[in-house]
Design a protein around this motif. Structure first.
Motif: not given
Ligand SMILES: C[S@@+](CC[C@H](N)C(=O)[O-])C[C@H]1O[C@@H](n2cnc3c(N)ncnc32)[C@H](O)[C@@H]1O
Length: 264
Positions: A16-17, A45, A199, A201, A203, A232, A234, A250-251
């Motif tokens: 978790d971030c 997701y 993935h 979403a 960017f 992913s 990026s 990345e969870i």
């Molecule tokens: C919008 S996506 C990010 C995509 C990324 N910018 C890319 O280009 O691939 C959000 C990501 O946050 C992850 N996520 C959700 N909750 C999280 C957390 N608490 N800690 C870390 N990662 C988390 C999800 O699994 C997802 O892959």
């Protein structure tokens, strides 16, 4: 380039971030954060639930942003990408206001994904189709540029564009070359994906690349770049391209493996 190597440099952690930022990253250790959190718009997701009650989601964003504030240097930049549902256009702004409880908004950038200029015979990019007679296709997302006190000097020409009217070159003191600031409309199209998306979403890598360049690279020292929601990978790929140090979280194990593979 030299910098003190820390054991968390160039790592993506599968945790978790908020926990990761709070326990692994020292205060004031990050130069630039580029991230796109889950938007809470029901994206499917692999494991994350993108459909939480909005108030709960908003409080979580607030906590996450506080952790970002602790680890970011006072001279740092926080680029926060958000998109809306076409039927809910104030959502991103409400979330940005939550972020503004911890940071100051220095710039608002529009990531333009698709544009049509028939006068120039131009029609490029992709957008998600919208099944409604009322709402237009959403062909942009926000990139909110937050800083701690709105005084971070940027390297605008690092992502500059040539002058349309060349007679402007040399006209002003700051216009000595064929390069002008790009402004806050950034056209970054998605690449056409023929296979199934890995993935849902991502960017484009160009997006974090432009954010980092705009903040300004340091010739003498690699910048340290954080993405709390690495997806992913990026942001890590962009950081590596620009000889920066990356760190992220990345969870989801599937996306974590994807990011690590992409980095190879
Ligand atoms: C919008 S996506 C990010 C995509 C990324 N910018 C890319 O280009 O691939 C959000 C990501 O946050 C992850 N996520 C959700 N909750 C999280 C957390 N608490 N800690 C870390 N990662 C988390 C999800 O699994 C997802 O892959």
């Amino acid at each position: 380039m030299t910098t003190m190597k820390s054991d968390w440099h160039n790592s993506i952690f599968g945790i978790d971030c908020i926990e990761g930022m709070d326990t692994l990253l020292p205060e004031h250790s990050i130069d630039v954060i580029v991230t796109s959190p889950p938007y809470n718009i029901g994206i499917e997701y692999n494991s994350y639930n993108d459909n939480r009650p909005f108030e709960e989601y908003l409080s979580w964003i607030g906590l996450m942003v506080k952790s970002c504030h602790r680890v970011l240097k006072d001279t740092g930049s926080f680029f926060f990408n958000l998109g809306d549902r076409p039927s809910d256009e104030f959502r991103s702004l409400t979330i940005a206001k939550k972020v503004a409880e911890s940071f100051k908004l220095q710039n608002t950038i529009h990531w333009v994904k698709s544009i049509a200029i028939p006068e120039k015979n131009l029609n490029i990019g992709h957008y998600k189709p919208v099944n409604s007679k009322r709402f237009l296709n959403n062909s942009h997302e926000y990139i909110f540029h937050f800083t701690k006190d709105r005084s971070v000097a940027l390297d605008k020409l690092a992502i500059g564009v040539p002058y349309g009217d060349k007679s402007n070159i040399g006209r002003w003191k700051h216009a000595q070359q064929d390069l002008r600031g790009r402004g806050n409309q950034w056209f970054i199209p998605y690449e056409t994906v023929k296979e199934k998306k890995l993935h849902p979403a991502m960017f484009p890598v160009k997006l974090p690349e432009m954010c980092i360049k705009l903040h300004g690279l340091d010739k003498n020292k690699p910048l340290v770049i954080l993405d709390p929601f690495m997806g992913s990978g990026s942001t890590a790929i962009a950081s590596k391209k620009l000889h920066c140090i990356f760190v992220g979280f990345e969870i989801d194990p599937k996306y974590l493996a994807l990011a690590k593979e992409a980095l190879k």
